[in-house]
Motif scaffolding. Sequence first.
Motif, PDB file in Angstrom:
ATOM      1  N   GLU A 112       0.841  -1.203   0.000  1.00 34.76           N
ATOM      2  CA  GLU A 112       0.000   0.000   0.000  1.00 34.76           C
ATOM      3  C   GLU A 112       0.872   1.247   0.000  1.00 34.76           C
ATOM      4  O   GLU A 112       0.621   2.195  -0.722  1.00 34.76           O
ATOM      5  CB  GLU A 112      -0.896   0.052   1.236  1.00 34.76           C
ATOM      6  CG  GLU A 112      -2.078  -0.864   1.203  1.00 34.76           C
ATOM      7  CD  GLU A 112      -2.892  -0.762   2.495  1.00 34.76           C
ATOM      8  OE1 GLU A 112      -2.809   0.261   3.225  1.00 34.76           O
ATOM      9  OE2 GLU A 112      -3.622  -1.727   2.775  1.00 34.76           O
ATOM     10  N   ARG A 113       1.879   1.216   0.887  1.00 36.51           N
ATOM     11  CA  ARG A 113       2.857   2.316   0.993  1.00 36.51           C
ATOM     12  C   ARG A 113       3.959   1.872   1.938  1.00 36.51           C
ATOM     13  O   ARG A 113       3.767   0.969   2.747  1.00 36.51           O
ATOM     14  CB  ARG A 113       2.196   3.594   1.479  1.00 36.51           C
ATOM     15  CG  ARG A 113       1.740   3.556   2.893  1.00 36.51           C
ATOM     16  CD  ARG A 113       1.335   4.955   3.324  1.00 36.51           C
ATOM     17  NE  ARG A 113       1.352   5.025   4.753  1.00 36.51           N
ATOM     18  CZ  ARG A 113       0.394   5.544   5.468  1.00 36.51           C
ATOM     19  NH1 ARG A 113      -0.643   6.063   4.898  1.00 36.51           N
ATOM     20  NH2 ARG A 113       0.490   5.582   6.780  1.00 36.51           N
ATOM     21  N   ARG A 141      -7.491  -1.916  11.815  1.00 39.49           N
ATOM     22  CA  ARG A 141      -8.330  -2.633  10.849  1.00 39.49           C
ATOM     23  C   ARG A 141      -8.873  -3.950  11.388  1.00 39.49           C
ATOM     24  O   ARG A 141      -9.530  -4.691  10.679  1.00 39.49           O
ATOM     25  CB  ARG A 141      -7.542  -2.887   9.565  1.00 39.49           C
ATOM     26  CG  ARG A 141      -7.210  -1.610   8.828  1.00 39.49           C
ATOM     27  CD  ARG A 141      -6.564  -1.894   7.499  1.00 39.49           C
ATOM     28  NE  ARG A 141      -6.121  -0.667   6.844  1.00 39.49           N
ATOM     29  CZ  ARG A 141      -5.416  -0.639   5.735  1.00 39.49           C
ATOM     30  NH1 ARG A 141      -5.081  -1.770   5.124  1.00 39.49           N
ATOM     31  NH2 ARG A 141      -5.049   0.513   5.209  1.00 39.49           N
ATOM     32  N   GLN A 181     -14.595   3.453  10.482  1.00 40.17           N
ATOM     33  CA  GLN A 181     -13.889   3.312   9.203  1.00 40.17           C
ATOM     34  C   GLN A 181     -14.582   4.078   8.080  1.00 40.17           C
ATOM     35  O   GLN A 181     -14.474   3.720   6.912  1.00 40.17           O
ATOM     36  CB  GLN A 181     -13.791   1.822   8.826  1.00 40.17           C
ATOM     37  CG  GLN A 181     -13.109   0.959   9.846  1.00 40.17           C
ATOM     38  CD  GLN A 181     -11.659   1.322  10.056  1.00 40.17           C
ATOM     39  OE1 GLN A 181     -10.936   1.627   9.118  1.00 40.17           O
ATOM     40  NE2 GLN A 181     -11.227   1.297  11.300  1.00 40.17           N
ATOM     41  N   HIS A 215     -13.996   6.719   6.428  1.00 36.48           N
ATOM     42  CA  HIS A 215     -13.161   7.221   5.331  1.00 36.48           C
ATOM     43  C   HIS A 215     -12.151   6.174   4.849  1.00 36.48           C
ATOM     44  O   HIS A 215     -11.241   6.507   4.099  1.00 36.48           O
ATOM     45  CB  HIS A 215     -12.440   8.504   5.760  1.00 36.48           C
ATOM     46  CG  HIS A 215     -13.399   9.586   6.193  1.00 36.48           C
ATOM     47  ND1 HIS A 215     -14.396  10.063   5.377  1.00 36.48           N
ATOM     48  CD2 HIS A 215     -13.531  10.262   7.352  1.00 36.48           C
ATOM     49  CE1 HIS A 215     -15.092  10.991   6.009  1.00 36.48           C
ATOM     50  NE2 HIS A 215     -14.589  11.129   7.221  1.00 36.48           N
ATOM     51  N   ALA A 216     -12.331   4.959   5.272  1.00 35.50           N
ATOM     52  CA  ALA A 216     -11.414   3.890   4.869  1.00 35.50           C
ATOM     53  C   ALA A 216     -11.674   3.490   3.418  1.00 35.50           C
ATOM     54  O   ALA A 216     -12.784   3.660   2.907  1.00 35.50           O
ATOM     55  CB  ALA A 216     -11.597   2.680   5.779  1.00 35.50           C
ATOM     56  N   PRO A 217     -10.654   2.958   2.763  1.00 37.64           N
ATOM     57  CA  PRO A 217     -10.847   2.482   1.387  1.00 37.64           C
ATOM     58  C   PRO A 217     -11.876   1.350   1.342  1.00 37.64           C
ATOM     59  O   PRO A 217     -12.089   0.661   2.345  1.00 37.64           O
ATOM     60  CB  PRO A 217      -9.459   1.965   0.987  1.00 37.64           C
ATOM     61  CG  PRO A 217      -8.513   2.450   2.021  1.00 37.64           C
ATOM     62  CD  PRO A 217      -9.300   2.783   3.244  1.00 37.64           C
ATOM     63  N   PRO A 218     -12.496   1.143   0.185  1.00 35.03           N
ATOM     64  CA  PRO A 218     -13.538   0.104   0.070  1.00 35.03           C
ATOM     65  C   PRO A 218     -13.086  -1.289   0.502  1.00 35.03           C
ATOM     66  O   PRO A 218     -13.870  -2.028   1.091  1.00 35.03           O
ATOM     67  CB  PRO A 218     -13.896   0.122  -1.419  1.00 35.03           C
ATOM     68  CG  PRO A 218     -13.543   1.498  -1.884  1.00 35.03           C
ATOM     69  CD  PRO A 218     -12.359   1.906  -1.056  1.00 35.03           C
ATOM     70  N   PHE A 219     -11.825  -1.648   0.263  1.00 33.68           N
ATOM     71  CA  PHE A 219     -11.384  -2.986   0.648  1.00 33.68           C
ATOM     72  C   PHE A 219     -11.359  -3.150   2.162  1.00 33.68           C
ATOM     73  O   PHE A 219     -11.608  -4.241   2.672  1.00 33.68           O
ATOM     74  CB  PHE A 219     -10.030  -3.351   0.017  1.00 33.68           C
ATOM     75  CG  PHE A 219      -8.856  -2.596   0.567  1.00 33.68           C
ATOM     76  CD1 PHE A 219      -8.125  -3.102   1.624  1.00 33.68           C
ATOM     77  CD2 PHE A 219      -8.475  -1.384   0.012  1.00 33.68           C
ATOM     78  CE1 PHE A 219      -7.030  -2.414   2.126  1.00 33.68           C
ATOM     79  CE2 PHE A 219      -7.384  -0.694   0.497  1.00 33.68           C
ATOM     80  CZ  PHE A 219      -6.660  -1.203   1.571  1.00 33.68           C
ATOM     81  N   VAL A 220     -11.097  -2.082   2.890  1.00 34.67           N
ATOM     82  CA  VAL A 220     -11.115  -2.159   4.357  1.00 34.67           C
ATOM     83  C   VAL A 220     -12.558  -2.321   4.829  1.00 34.67           C
ATOM     84  O   VAL A 220     -12.849  -3.141   5.709  1.00 34.67           O
ATOM     85  CB  VAL A 220     -10.446  -0.921   4.992  1.00 34.67           C
ATOM     86  CG1 VAL A 220     -10.619  -0.910   6.507  1.00 34.67           C
ATOM     87  CG2 VAL A 220      -8.973  -0.866   4.623  1.00 34.67           C
ATOM     88  N   ARG A 221     -13.472  -1.585   4.229  1.00 32.71           N
ATOM     89  CA  ARG A 221     -14.893  -1.730   4.573  1.00 32.71           C
ATOM     90  C   ARG A 221     -15.360  -3.161   4.285  1.00 32.71           C
ATOM     91  O   ARG A 221     -16.126  -3.741   5.041  1.00 32.71           O
ATOM     92  CB  ARG A 221     -15.757  -0.737   3.781  1.00 32.71           C
ATOM     93  CG  ARG A 221     -15.477   0.712   4.076  1.00 32.71           C
ATOM     94  CD  ARG A 221     -16.120   1.285   5.300  1.00 32.71           C
ATOM     95  NE  ARG A 221     -17.474   0.791   5.499  1.00 32.71           N
ATOM     96  CZ  ARG A 221     -18.023   0.660   6.695  1.00 32.71           C
ATOM     97  NH1 ARG A 221     -17.353   0.965   7.771  1.00 32.71           N
ATOM     98  NH2 ARG A 221     -19.244   0.227   6.831  1.00 32.71           N
TER      99      ARG A 221
END
Length: 169
Positions: free
Chosen positions: A15-16, A30, A140, A142-148
């Motif tokens: 991711e980074r 997460r 979550q 504002h989390a990215p869709p994969f985290v949701r």
Amino acid sequence: MLTDAELTVLGLVAERPRHGYELDEVVSERGMRDWTALGFSSIYYVLGKLRDRGLVAEVAGERAHPKAKKTFTATEAGRQACAAAAEAAIAELRPVHPPVLVGLANSPAIPPERLAAALAKRAEAVGERLAEVRRAAAAQDHAPPFVRAIFDYSLAQLEAEARWLEGMT
């Protein structure tokens, strides 16, 4: 072949770039500790294994955290391995071995009142866990869709078990 812990760490550094302390924070935020055996003490061990296999590399530069010794990023080979392992983990149905199934297989040995109490205790624990995961999922936004999606899957599993337990008690 990557272990679940290796894939988790590799995915996070893909991711980074991240250091061990940040990896530990993300794993906690997460809710990853609930589905992967990845404690803080094993993060640098896993990073070392991934580095030895050429899947991650150290990033030169400033320390992102005062306690951080090294920051890592995924190599191109690491990104490819991560993608392949993640795709397989999603696509392939793998057997799981929940201890509750072993208990159920041997439940005739339990006196009926104790079996009922054990199921009630499990139902209470599932209810508490559902509340915890719902709170964490709500944080979550504002989390990215994969985290949701991870939280949605976990909630669906817990809700299914809660419904099953309602029928058992």
